[in-house]
Scaffold this motif. Structure first.
Motif, short mmCIF file in Angstrom:
data_model
loop_
_atom_site.label_atom_id
_atom_site.label_comp_id
_atom_site.label_asym_id
_atom_site.label_seq_id
_atom_site.Cartn_x
_atom_site.Cartn_y
_atom_site.Cartn_z
N PHE A 82 0.41 -1.16 0.11
CA PHE A 82 0.26 0.22 -0.35
C PHE A 82 1.36 1.23 -0.05
O PHE A 82 2.20 1.41 0.47
N SER A 83 0.12 2.41 -1.21
CA SER A 83 1.14 3.40 -0.32
C SER A 83 -0.18 4.08 -0.09
O SER A 83 -1.21 4.67 -1.47
N VAL A 141 7.29 5.97 6.57
CA VAL A 141 5.93 7.26 7.27
C VAL A 141 6.92 8.80 6.82
O VAL A 141 8.22 8.49 7.04
N GLY A 142 6.63 9.55 5.72
CA GLY A 142 7.10 10.74 4.86
C GLY A 142 7.83 11.25 5.98
O GLY A 142 7.25 11.86 7.37
N GLY A 143 9.03 12.32 5.88
CA GLY A 143 9.48 12.62 6.79
C GLY A 143 10.42 12.27 8.16
O GLY A 143 10.55 11.07 8.24
N SER A 144 9.90 13.28 9.13
CA SER A 144 10.16 12.34 10.33
C SER A 144 8.68 12.58 11.40
O SER A 144 8.75 12.68 12.47
N VAL A 176 2.52 5.83 14.85
CA VAL A 176 3.58 4.93 14.14
C VAL A 176 4.71 5.27 12.86
O VAL A 176 4.01 6.52 12.35
N GLY A 177 5.90 5.08 13.03
CA GLY A 177 6.98 5.26 12.01
C GLY A 177 7.66 4.91 11.42
O GLY A 177 6.97 3.33 11.01
N VAL A 231 2.84 7.46 3.36
CA VAL A 231 2.99 6.30 4.13
C VAL A 231 2.85 4.93 2.63
O VAL A 231 2.05 5.26 2.28
N SER A 232 3.54 4.45 3.29
CA SER A 232 3.86 3.23 2.77
C SER A 232 3.87 1.98 2.56
O SER A 232 4.71 1.65 4.23
#
Length: 130
Positions: free
Chosen positions: A34-35, A66-69, A89-90, A123-124
């Motif tokens: 998934f993305s 999970v994009g960026g920080s 969730v990271g 998020v992927s």
């Protein structure tokens, strides 16, 4: 000859329907990629749907990125069920989301970010509804 051809065509269609139905019933046991983009400022993004194979079994996912920080929250959703959020969730997190979704139901995971997140978050990963 025309009867034999019609019977063969009917058998092929019946076989395709049977195998297609079997595949759909077990779709939830296989991990799918998934993305999704979670829009900024408490946005909501989600996976596509899977057919639940086992009633009440945990919905599982592994986040690749999970994009960026940033972090997001995740929950399982079904036709008559919206689960509690699993928080923060990271990158590289694995989660197992409890639920009461029945076998055969369309199931997905929804993701949300914080109200103070100023940009879209990608998020992927992989998931399965079980």
């Amino acid at each position: 000859m025309k009867n034999a051809g019609s019977r063969l065509a009917g058998a092929v269609v019946l076989g395709a329907l049977l195998f297609g139905g079997i595949g759909a019933a077990y779709a939830g046991n296989t991990y799918a990629s998934f993305s999704t983009t979670v829009p900024r400022f408490n946005g909501l993004g989600s996976t596509g749907y899977q057919t639940k194979a086992i009633s009440n079994a945990h919905v599982q996912f592994n986040s690749t990125m999970v994009g960026g920080s940033y972090v997001v929250d995740a929950r399982a959703e079904g036709p008559a069920y919206i689960g509690p959020w699993s928080r923060n969730v990271g990158d590289g997190d694995a989660r197992s989301l409890s639920n009461t979704i029945n076998k055969g139901s369309n199931t997905r995971i929804s993701f949300s970010n914080d109200l103070t997140t100023p940009q879209n978050v990608q998020v992927s990963g992989k998931w399965r509804s079980q």
